[in-house]
Design an enzyme around this catalytic site. Structure first.
Site, mmCIF file in Angstrom:
data_model
loop_
_atom_site.group_PDB
_atom_site.id
_atom_site.type_symbol
_atom_site.label_atom_id
_atom_site.label_comp_id
_atom_site.label_asym_id
_atom_site.label_seq_id
_atom_site.Cartn_x
_atom_site.Cartn_y
_atom_site.Cartn_z
ATOM 1 N N GLU A 34 -25.880 77.884 91.714
ATOM 2 C CA GLU A 34 -27.094 78.712 91.831
ATOM 3 C C GLU A 34 -26.789 80.077 92.455
ATOM 4 O O GLU A 34 -27.635 80.962 92.434
ATOM 5 C CB GLU A 34 -28.176 77.981 92.641
ATOM 6 N N HIS B 68 -21.830 75.674 94.478
ATOM 7 C CA HIS B 68 -23.170 76.268 94.342
ATOM 8 C C HIS B 68 -23.324 77.072 93.048
ATOM 9 O O HIS B 68 -23.256 78.316 93.084
ATOM 10 C CB HIS B 68 -23.453 77.192 95.535
ATOM 11 N N GLU C 162 -28.651 71.569 104.619
ATOM 12 C CA GLU C 162 -28.142 70.605 105.601
ATOM 13 C C GLU C 162 -28.730 69.235 105.233
ATOM 14 O O GLU C 162 -29.931 69.022 105.352
ATOM 15 C CB GLU C 162 -28.586 71.069 106.995
ATOM 16 N N SER C 163 -27.858 68.352 104.743
ATOM 17 C CA SER C 163 -28.365 67.100 104.174
ATOM 18 C C SER C 163 -29.065 66.218 105.204
ATOM 19 O O SER C 163 -30.013 65.503 104.873
ATOM 20 C CB SER C 163 -27.246 66.336 103.476
ATOM 21 N N CYS D 152 -24.281 70.606 96.522
ATOM 22 C CA CYS D 152 -23.796 70.573 97.906
ATOM 23 C C CYS D 152 -24.568 69.550 98.746
ATOM 24 O O CYS D 152 -24.400 68.347 98.534
ATOM 25 C CB CYS D 152 -23.821 71.980 98.470
#
Ligand SMILES: NC(=O)CC[C@H](N)C(=O)O
EC number: 4.3.3.6
Length: 192
Positions: free
Chosen positions: A175, A173, A54-55, A82
């Site tokens: 990752e 993503h 959550e930025s 993201c």
């Protein structure tokens, strides 16, 4: 020579980033991958991953931990996914996020709207011979990039992958899952 990678570990999918970079560096003895919570953790790193999450929360915790200036001045490569893409931008459509301006691009948060907030798609990425299975979760997109930034992939909503010198940013993503081609591309770009 080993590669030293840090993962910004304030909130988000930190463990997944650590696991993916460990796997990508398995054939590079002496490499280290570990969490970054304080400015001193950035010392000697060749690269830093800024995870999804959550930025707005990560931005708040960057300020709280005194990491804003150290991150802006970080000289290694940045691998941002993201929420990390939102933070790496120099402009964003949400005043609660203080971007790090590591990559010249404007980013729109939650670009998919509320109805379809997640999606998996086979994405053509410049430099990859075969498409990449990209997982988008409440993803941002870049709406434009500035000088020095190269668009690597697009989706109908906007720009999904960007490279700028040693830095790479993804709306999805890499990752998550087994495909580490984008990690390898990033590590090759570090030139070490
Ligand atoms: N999966 C994610 O990282 C979502 C990002 C989130 N929408 C944000 O802007 O912070």
């Amino acid at each position: 020579m080993g590669v030293k990678v840090g993962v910004l570990a304030l909130q988000g999918d930190v463990a997944e980033h650590i696991a993916a970079f460990r796997e990508a560096l398995i054939d590079r003895p002496g490499s280290t991958v570990g969490p970054v919570r304080h400015a001193e953790d950035l010392a000697d790193l060749d690269a830093l991953a800024i995870p999804g999450g959550e930025s707005t929360t990560i931005s708040r915790l960057i300020e709280k931990n005194g990491l804003y200036e150290p991150l802006v001045g970080f000289e290694g490569g940045i691998f941002a996914t993201c929420a990390g893409m939102v933070l790496a931008a120099d402009r964003v459509d949400d005043p609660r996020v203080r971007t790090l301006a590591l990559i010249p691009m404007h980013v729109a948060r939650n670009a998919f709207g509320r109805q379809v907030d997640s999606r998996e798609t086979l994405l053509d990425v410049a430099g990859l011979a075969e498409p990449f299975r990209a997982v988008f979760i409440r993803a941002p997109v870049a709406t434009e990039v500035g000088p020095g930034a190269e668009v690597l992939a697009r989706i109908p909503e906007g720009i999904a992958a960007v490279r700028c010198g040693r830095h790479m940013a993804f709306a999805f993503h890499p990752e998550l899952g087994e495909d580490l081609r984008l990690h390898r591309t990033f590590l090759e770009g570090l030139g070490i």
